[in-house]
Scaffold this active site. Sequence first.
Site, PDB file in Angstrom:
ATOM      1  N   ARG A  42      68.325  66.849  37.243  1.00  0.00           N
ATOM      2  CA  ARG A  42      68.289  67.970  38.195  1.00  0.00           C
ATOM      3  C   ARG A  42      69.669  68.472  38.582  1.00  0.00           C
ATOM      4  O   ARG A  42      69.805  69.472  39.242  1.00  0.00           O
ATOM      5  CB  ARG A  42      67.553  67.515  39.465  1.00  0.00           C
ATOM      6  CG  ARG A  42      66.139  67.104  39.199  1.00  0.00           C
ATOM      7  CD  ARG A  42      65.563  66.254  40.329  1.00  0.00           C
ATOM      8  NE  ARG A  42      65.201  66.986  41.519  1.00  0.00           N
ATOM      9  CZ  ARG A  42      64.123  67.731  41.648  1.00  0.00           C
ATOM     10  NH1 ARG A  42      63.293  67.866  40.628  1.00  0.00           N
ATOM     11  NH2 ARG A  42      63.849  68.352  42.781  1.00  0.00           N
ATOM     12  N   SER A  78      62.816  60.641  46.830  1.00  0.00           N
ATOM     13  CA  SER A  78      62.685  62.066  46.508  1.00  0.00           C
ATOM     14  C   SER A  78      62.352  62.814  47.794  1.00  0.00           C
ATOM     15  O   SER A  78      61.570  62.355  48.623  1.00  0.00           O
ATOM     16  CB  SER A  78      61.652  62.308  45.398  1.00  0.00           C
ATOM     17  OG  SER A  78      60.387  61.866  45.762  1.00  0.00           O
ATOM     18  N   GLN A 126      68.167  56.452  51.401  1.00  0.00           N
ATOM     19  CA  GLN A 126      69.097  57.195  50.541  1.00  0.00           C
ATOM     20  C   GLN A 126      69.923  58.127  51.413  1.00  0.00           C
ATOM     21  O   GLN A 126      69.419  58.758  52.328  1.00  0.00           O
ATOM     22  CB  GLN A 126      68.289  57.995  49.498  1.00  0.00           C
ATOM     23  CG  GLN A 126      69.144  58.848  48.581  1.00  0.00           C
ATOM     24  CD  GLN A 126      69.374  60.241  49.130  1.00  0.00           C
ATOM     25  OE1 GLN A 126      68.550  60.745  49.880  1.00  0.00           O
ATOM     26  NE2 GLN A 126      70.487  60.853  48.771  1.00  0.00           N
ATOM     27  N   GLY A 131      62.835  59.425  33.606  1.00  0.00           N
ATOM     28  CA  GLY A 131      61.896  59.585  32.499  1.00  0.00           C
ATOM     29  C   GLY A 131      61.016  58.387  32.220  1.00  0.00           C
ATOM     30  O   GLY A 131      60.361  58.340  31.163  1.00  0.00           O
ATOM     31  N   ILE A 132      60.953  57.440  33.126  1.00  0.00           N
ATOM     32  CA  ILE A 132      60.107  56.256  32.895  1.00  0.00           C
ATOM     33  C   ILE A 132      58.661  56.637  33.195  1.00  0.00           C
ATOM     34  O   ILE A 132      58.318  57.009  34.317  1.00  0.00           O
ATOM     35  CB  ILE A 132      60.597  55.081  33.756  1.00  0.00           C
ATOM     36  CG1 ILE A 132      61.941  54.613  33.204  1.00  0.00           C
ATOM     37  CG2 ILE A 132      59.574  53.931  33.771  1.00  0.00           C
ATOM     38  CD1 ILE A 132      62.779  53.827  34.159  1.00  0.00           C
ATOM     39  N   ARG A 133      57.819  56.554  32.176  1.00  0.00           N
ATOM     40  CA  ARG A 133      56.439  57.037  32.295  1.00  0.00           C
ATOM     41  C   ARG A 133      55.409  56.046  31.752  1.00  0.00           C
ATOM     42  O   ARG A 133      54.211  56.277  31.869  1.00  0.00           O
ATOM     43  CB  ARG A 133      56.263  58.364  31.506  1.00  0.00           C
ATOM     44  CG  ARG A 133      57.248  59.462  31.886  1.00  0.00           C
ATOM     45  CD  ARG A 133      56.935  60.036  33.261  1.00  0.00           C
ATOM     46  NE  ARG A 133      57.826  61.126  33.618  1.00  0.00           N
ATOM     47  CZ  ARG A 133      58.906  60.990  34.397  1.00  0.00           C
ATOM     48  NH1 ARG A 133      59.225  59.804  34.894  1.00  0.00           N
ATOM     49  NH2 ARG A 133      59.652  62.025  34.703  1.00  0.00           N
ATOM     50  N   HIS A 144      69.804  61.692  38.116  1.00  0.00           N
ATOM     51  CA  HIS A 144      69.088  62.444  39.146  1.00  0.00           C
ATOM     52  C   HIS A 144      67.895  63.196  38.535  1.00  0.00           C
ATOM     53  O   HIS A 144      67.576  64.321  38.934  1.00  0.00           O
ATOM     54  CB  HIS A 144      70.048  63.431  39.815  1.00  0.00           C
ATOM     55  CG  HIS A 144      69.709  63.760  41.236  1.00  0.00           C
ATOM     56  ND1 HIS A 144      70.499  63.412  42.297  1.00  0.00           N
ATOM     57  CD2 HIS A 144      68.664  64.431  41.791  1.00  0.00           C
ATOM     58  CE1 HIS A 144      69.969  63.864  43.422  1.00  0.00           C
ATOM     59  NE2 HIS A 144      68.843  64.480  43.136  1.00  0.00           N
ATOM     60  N   ASP A 199      66.938  54.750  36.487  1.00  0.00           N
ATOM     61  CA  ASP A 199      65.778  55.654  36.560  1.00  0.00           C
ATOM     62  C   ASP A 199      65.983  56.830  35.620  1.00  0.00           C
ATOM     63  O   ASP A 199      67.059  57.029  35.064  1.00  0.00           O
ATOM     64  CB  ASP A 199      65.490  56.108  38.002  1.00  0.00           C
ATOM     65  CG  ASP A 199      66.501  57.121  38.548  1.00  0.00           C
ATOM     66  OD1 ASP A 199      67.196  57.801  37.762  1.00  0.00           O
ATOM     67  OD2 ASP A 199      66.589  57.232  39.779  1.00  0.00           O
TER      68      ASP A 199
HETATM   69  C1  LIG Z   1      61.289  66.297  43.688  1.00  0.00           C
HETATM   70  C2  LIG Z   1      62.455  65.353  43.615  1.00  0.00           C
HETATM   71  C3  LIG Z   1      63.264  65.171  44.726  1.00  0.00           C
HETATM   72  C4  LIG Z   1      64.346  64.292  44.660  1.00  0.00           C
HETATM   73  N1  LIG Z   1      65.085  64.074  45.773  1.00  0.00           N
HETATM   74  C5  LIG Z   1      66.094  63.172  45.732  1.00  0.00           C
HETATM   75  C6  LIG Z   1      66.827  62.871  46.917  1.00  0.00           C
HETATM   76  O1  LIG Z   1      66.548  63.379  47.991  1.00  0.00           O
HETATM   77  N2  LIG Z   1      67.853  62.001  46.797  1.00  0.00           N
HETATM   78  C7  LIG Z   1      68.182  61.397  45.615  1.00  0.00           C
HETATM   79  O2  LIG Z   1      69.125  60.621  45.548  1.00  0.00           O
HETATM   80  N3  LIG Z   1      67.471  61.638  44.492  1.00  0.00           N
HETATM   81  C8  LIG Z   1      66.447  62.511  44.530  1.00  0.00           C
HETATM   82  N4  LIG Z   1      65.712  62.739  43.406  1.00  0.00           N
HETATM   83  C9  LIG Z   1      66.025  61.996  42.153  1.00  0.00           C
HETATM   84  C10 LIG Z   1      65.205  60.701  42.062  1.00  0.00           C
HETATM   85  O3  LIG Z   1      65.644  59.770  43.011  1.00  0.00           O
HETATM   86  C11 LIG Z   1      65.302  60.050  40.689  1.00  0.00           C
HETATM   87  O4  LIG Z   1      66.659  59.837  40.376  1.00  0.00           O
HETATM   88  C12 LIG Z   1      64.654  60.846  39.554  1.00  0.00           C
HETATM   89  O5  LIG Z   1      63.511  61.538  40.013  1.00  0.00           O
HETATM   90  C13 LIG Z   1      64.231  59.890  38.436  1.00  0.00           C
HETATM   91  O6  LIG Z   1      63.729  60.598  37.359  1.00  0.00           O
HETATM   92  P1  LIG Z   1      62.160  60.837  37.066  1.00  0.00           P
HETATM   93  O7  LIG Z   1      61.696  61.860  38.034  1.00  0.00           O
HETATM   94  O8  LIG Z   1      62.162  61.322  35.652  1.00  0.00           O
HETATM   95  O9  LIG Z   1      61.437  59.512  37.215  1.00  0.00           O
HETATM   96  C14 LIG Z   1      64.635  63.613  43.448  1.00  0.00           C
HETATM   97  C15 LIG Z   1      63.805  63.805  42.349  1.00  0.00           C
HETATM   98  C16 LIG Z   1      62.736  64.657  42.411  1.00  0.00           C
HETATM   99  C17 LIG Z   1      61.862  64.822  41.203  1.00  0.00           C
HETATM  100  C1  LIG Z   2      72.934  68.309  46.874  1.00  0.00           C
HETATM  101  C2  LIG Z   2      71.559  68.323  46.427  1.00  0.00           C
HETATM  102  C3  LIG Z   2      70.562  68.197  47.536  1.00  0.00           C
HETATM  103  C4  LIG Z   2      69.229  67.968  46.962  1.00  0.00           C
HETATM  104  C5  LIG Z   2      68.249  67.409  47.928  1.00  0.00           C
HETATM  105  C6  LIG Z   2      67.018  66.893  47.280  1.00  0.00           C
HETATM  106  C7  LIG Z   2      67.256  66.342  45.929  1.00  0.00           C
HETATM  107  O1  LIG Z   2      67.985  65.403  45.742  1.00  0.00           O
HETATM  108  C8  LIG Z   2      66.612  66.946  44.780  1.00  0.00           C
HETATM  109  O2  LIG Z   2      65.832  67.888  44.942  1.00  0.00           O
HETATM  110  O3  LIG Z   2      66.888  66.508  43.645  1.00  0.00           O
END
Ligand SMILES: Cc1cc2nc3c(=O)[nH]c(=O)nc-3n(C[C@H](O)[C@H](O)[C@H](O)COP(=O)(O)O)c2cc1C
Ligand SMILES: CCCCCCC(=O)C(=O)O
Length: 408
Positions: free
Chosen positions: A296, A92, A142, A326-328, A293, A324
């Site tokens: 998001r 993240s 990543q 929602g695993i809590r 993701h 991954d």
């Molecule tokens: C604040 C934040 C930043 C993230 N940044 C990245 C990232 O830079 N690259 C990426 O592949 N996934 C990113 N993710 C996704 C996480 O790797 C992961 O897939 C996701 O958080 C899993 O779900 P969870 O937050 O419910 O555990 C991000 C997630 C969050 C919450």
């Molecule tokens: C193309 C998306 C860039 C997001 C960078 C960080 C991330 O993965 C996230 O916030 O989620």
Amino acid sequence: MNGTSSTPPSIPREILSLKDLEAKCLETMAPMVRDYLYDGAEEGHTIRENLEVWDRWLVIPRMMRDTSTVNITPLTQQFNQSWSIPLGIAPSAMQQLAHPSGEKATAAAAKSMNIPFGLSTFSNYTIEEVKDAGGDSVVGLQMYLLEGRRDLNIELVRRAEAAGYKAIVLTVDSPVPGNRPGLIKSNFVMPKHMRFRNFSEDFGGPLDQAQDTQSNQPSVAGNPEIATESSQETAVKSRGNQLIVDPSINWERDMKWLREVTSLEIWVKGILHPLDAEEAIACGASGIMVSNHGGRQLDTCVSALDVLPAIVKQVNGRVPVHIDGGIRRGGDIFKALALGADFVWIGRPVWWGLEVAGEEGVKWVIQTLKREFEVVMKLMGCRNVGEIRREMVVTKSGLLSMGGSGGF
Ligand SMILES: Cc1cc2nc3c(=O)[nH]c(=O)nc-3n(C[C@H](O)[C@H](O)[C@H](O)COP(=O)(O)O)c2cc1C
Ligand SMILES: CCCCCCC(=O)C(=O)O
């Protein structure tokens, strides 16, 4: 952000679960950071789905199986290493938003708990700094492929190789950032005192919101926690070039290119369709991360858990399948393994730990999940991960359709 005093902060005794920790974190987390962390695509259906899906699966325990001792270590090595639990910390971005030590604290916690950690391309500490902090736990870098800047991607790969990373984790679910209203609402811009330190230039980030065109500075109107702090110290600044992810990313050109560029393992993160798992394997992927993701990117897309069984079936043991979203709870780990995952990863809970108590907070998150998973294993009658079986989890409709006769 909490715990800037000299004694390391700890987690208050009344915090018993990750849910309690989340509530504690929200007492102090700055609004802009909260909006970023919780930010989901559009109306947040997938974020909610990611949490609710775990409760749709019920467990059917077996009794009297002497679970006085259980072994919760994974059945097989991942990234050529053995881990203390089939659980890792997902990449993240910008973890300094939650704690000054950011990714270094997270990596150190992963190391002390012997679980793997994946570093985001958009981290606030460098590939090398994080490796120093987390040692063998820092397994993956990543990668987002950057538009028009494969030179930067190659440089990152070479640095990961030199620093001893085991894998490049290619995120394939983000040809563009999702529609994220939370970022617009809080006028998200990474604060001035932070940087994407993997890059020598002071780039703007892919999620930075539009600048105020009059002053050529970002507007702070929607950014009260930034606006109210000392403006010299924290005012966001206009950064020159912005890092943009490559919207033309595709299997044929990019995955094959990456496969040729490095001999590190390549994991593909963001798979939700069995045929994309097949594409990834055909292009030489060493592993699949089933993920949306954290909800998001694309709203109303399926949860990873719902598509996991079909992907596991398609992959048929050729490469490991991780998940991954929602695993809590320890019970969620159990369900993911019962449905065929080899390993699970967490994202947001790490931020709750960082916010409340830095490295100690992240350790607490992992310890809590380990403790919960171990208790669930005992109550399920499983003495080791190999005894977790598909038929131990069932949906209510699946149970009813057995009609009391089938399945048992
Ligand atoms: C604040 C934040 C930043 C993230 N940044 C990245 C990232 O830079 N690259 C990426 O592949 N996934 C990113 N993710 C996704 C996480 O790797 C992961 O897939 C996701 O958080 C899993 O779900 P969870 O937050 O419910 O555990 C991000 C997630 C969050 C919450
Ligand atoms: C193309 C998306 C860039 C997001 C960078 C960080 C991330 O993965 C996230 O916030 O989620």
